[in-house]
Design a protein around this motif. Structure first.
Motif, PDB file in Angstrom:
ATOM      1  N   LEU A   9      42.317  31.704  -0.848  1.00 40.86           N
ATOM      2  CA  LEU A   9      42.581  30.349  -0.359  1.00 40.86           C
ATOM      3  C   LEU A   9      43.964  30.236   0.266  1.00 40.86           C
ATOM      4  O   LEU A   9      44.139  29.559   1.292  1.00 40.86           O
ATOM      5  CB  LEU A   9      42.419  29.332  -1.493  1.00 40.86           C
ATOM      6  N   LEU A  10      44.949  30.914  -0.325  1.00 46.26           N
ATOM      7  CA  LEU A  10      46.300  30.877   0.243  1.00 46.26           C
ATOM      8  C   LEU A  10      46.360  31.595   1.585  1.00 46.26           C
ATOM      9  O   LEU A  10      46.954  31.094   2.543  1.00 46.26           O
ATOM     10  CB  LEU A  10      47.308  31.494  -0.724  1.00 46.26           C
ATOM     11  N   ARG A  11      45.734  32.767   1.668  1.00 51.81           N
ATOM     12  CA  ARG A  11      45.797  33.542   2.919  1.00 51.81           C
ATOM     13  C   ARG A  11      44.971  32.923   4.034  1.00 51.81           C
ATOM     14  O   ARG A  11      45.339  32.992   5.201  1.00 51.81           O
ATOM     15  CB  ARG A  11      45.342  34.977   2.673  1.00 51.81           C
ATOM     16  N   SER A  12      43.833  32.356   3.680  1.00 50.43           N
ATOM     17  CA  SER A  12      42.941  31.791   4.695  1.00 50.43           C
ATOM     18  C   SER A  12      43.399  30.416   5.152  1.00 50.43           C
ATOM     19  O   SER A  12      42.977  29.955   6.205  1.00 50.43           O
ATOM     20  CB  SER A  12      41.518  31.695   4.151  1.00 50.43           C
ATOM     21  N   GLU A  13      44.218  29.761   4.345  1.00 48.13           N
ATOM     22  CA  GLU A  13      44.702  28.413   4.626  1.00 48.13           C
ATOM     23  C   GLU A  13      43.559  27.415   4.807  1.00 48.13           C
ATOM     24  O   GLU A  13      43.655  26.473   5.590  1.00 48.13           O
ATOM     25  CB  GLU A  13      45.638  28.420   5.836  1.00 48.13           C
ATOM     26  N   LEU A  14      42.454  27.629   4.081  1.00 48.54           N
ATOM     27  CA  LEU A  14      41.334  26.684   4.118  1.00 48.54           C
ATOM     28  C   LEU A  14      41.697  25.364   3.450  1.00 48.54           C
ATOM     29  O   LEU A  14      41.139  24.324   3.782  1.00 48.54           O
ATOM     30  CB  LEU A  14      40.108  27.283   3.421  1.00 48.54           C
ATOM     31  N   VAL A  15      42.605  25.454   2.476  1.00 49.09           N
ATOM     32  CA  VAL A  15      43.085  24.255   1.777  1.00 49.09           C
ATOM     33  C   VAL A  15      44.601  24.362   1.678  1.00 49.09           C
ATOM     34  O   VAL A  15      45.184  25.420   1.925  1.00 49.09           O
ATOM     35  CB  VAL A  15      42.460  24.118   0.363  1.00 49.09           C
ATOM     36  N   SER A  16      45.240  23.258   1.305  1.00 46.97           N
ATOM     37  CA  SER A  16      46.697  23.278   1.144  1.00 46.97           C
ATOM     38  C   SER A  16      47.086  24.131  -0.070  1.00 46.97           C
ATOM     39  O   SER A  16      46.244  24.433  -0.924  1.00 46.97           O
ATOM     40  CB  SER A  16      47.214  21.854   0.953  1.00 46.97           C
ATOM     41  N   LYS A  17      48.352  24.480  -0.176  1.00 46.56           N
ATOM     42  CA  LYS A  17      48.827  25.257  -1.324  1.00 46.56           C
ATOM     43  C   LYS A  17      48.637  24.481  -2.616  1.00 46.56           C
ATOM     44  O   LYS A  17      48.267  25.049  -3.639  1.00 46.56           O
ATOM     45  CB  LYS A  17      50.290  25.638  -1.145  1.00 46.56           C
ATOM     46  N   VAL A  18      48.873  23.184  -2.565  1.00 45.43           N
ATOM     47  CA  VAL A  18      48.689  22.349  -3.754  1.00 45.43           C
ATOM     48  C   VAL A  18      47.237  22.396  -4.207  1.00 45.43           C
ATOM     49  O   VAL A  18      46.937  22.567  -5.398  1.00 45.43           O
ATOM     50  CB  VAL A  18      49.115  20.889  -3.478  1.00 45.43           C
ATOM     51  N   ASP A  19      46.304  22.265  -3.248  1.00 48.86           N
ATOM     52  CA  ASP A  19      44.878  22.302  -3.594  1.00 48.86           C
ATOM     53  C   ASP A  19      44.457  23.695  -4.061  1.00 48.86           C
ATOM     54  O   ASP A  19      43.653  23.823  -4.987  1.00 48.86           O
ATOM     55  CB  ASP A  19      44.025  21.860  -2.405  1.00 48.86           C
ATOM     56  N   ALA A  20      44.990  24.747  -3.430  1.00 46.10           N
ATOM     57  CA  ALA A  20      44.673  26.114  -3.863  1.00 46.10           C
ATOM     58  C   ALA A  20      45.134  26.325  -5.303  1.00 46.10           C
ATOM     59  O   ALA A  20      44.401  26.892  -6.124  1.00 46.10           O
ATOM     60  CB  ALA A  20      45.330  27.135  -2.940  1.00 46.10           C
ATOM     61  N   ASP A  21      46.325  25.820  -5.623  1.00 42.04           N
ATOM     62  CA  ASP A  21      46.843  25.958  -6.992  1.00 42.04           C
ATOM     63  C   ASP A  21      45.998  25.144  -7.976  1.00 42.04           C
ATOM     64  O   ASP A  21      45.722  25.582  -9.088  1.00 42.04           O
ATOM     65  CB  ASP A  21      48.305  25.519  -7.062  1.00 42.04           C
ATOM     66  N   GLY A  22      45.574  23.957  -7.555  1.00 46.86           N
ATOM     67  CA  GLY A  22      44.711  23.135  -8.407  1.00 46.86           C
ATOM     68  C   GLY A  22      43.352  23.775  -8.637  1.00 46.86           C
ATOM     69  O   GLY A  22      42.825  23.760  -9.757  1.00 46.86           O
ATOM     70  N   LEU A  23      42.775  24.342  -7.573  1.00 52.10           N
ATOM     71  CA  LEU A  23      41.499  25.058  -7.718  1.00 52.10           C
ATOM     72  C   LEU A  23      41.664  26.282  -8.615  1.00 52.10           C
ATOM     73  O   LEU A  23      40.760  26.615  -9.388  1.00 52.10           O
ATOM     74  CB  LEU A  23      40.961  25.472  -6.346  1.00 52.10           C
TER      75      LEU A  23
END
Length: 176
Positions: A69-83
């Protein structure tokens, strides 16, 4: 919700692995799929803390999803961390370990996009984590450095012994 497929990987070298089959994850609103060929190191854990959180464990799929999720930037960093935190819970990672891992990834994201309430939770968790980890981490680090010095001293001795022809590894003999 949760992971919709098994994790299938192949080793690239001593550190990295490649996803061999898509790794699916169903979030609350979206479905994410880590593609075949995605390169991962599993959980990116600093060496002095590997005694507590190894690079591979029940949380491996969550770590791979987070990296993707972080590398693909499909979601924000905050959302990636929450997921990541949600996936850790769904993988049955214990509450203290999951919050410690989430605190580490939020710190790694430099707390971008954090609300004041999230910053307060982060501060409390960070203080407890530091207090819990300080003495064992310093101890492990000191002994890792000591072992590095021992290896540094032993390396030329080992090289010298090999050059002098002492004890060679025997060649395998195939008998037919």
């Amino acid at each position: 919700m949760g992971f919709t497929s098994a994790l299938v990987v192949e080793e690239i070298d001593g550190t990295f692995w490649r996803v061999r089959e898509p790794l699916g994850y169903a979030g609350a609103d979206e479905h994410f799929e880590v593609p075949v060929g995605f390169r991962t190191d599993f959980a990116s854990v600093p060496r002095p803390v590997v005694w507590l959180i190894p690079r591979y464990g029940v949380y491996t799929r969550a770590a791979i999803l987070h990296d993707y999720l972080l590398r693909s930037e499909l979601v924000s960093k905050v959302d990636a961390d929450g997921l990541f935190r949600r996936a850790l819970r769904e993988c049955a990672v214990s509450l203290p370990r999951r919050w410690m891992m989430w605190t580490a990834v939020r710190f790694g994201s430099r707390l971008r996009g954090a609300s004041p309430a999230a910053l307060a939770v982060f501060a409390v968790l960070a203080v407890f984590s530091i207090l819990f980890l300080l003495i064992p981490t310093v101890t492990v680090t000191v002994f890792l450095l000591l072992f590095w010095v021992i290896e540094l001293i032993a390396w030329p001795l080992d090289r010298s012994a090999r050059r002098q022809g002492t004890q060679q590894v025997p060649r395998p003999e195939l008998r037919t």
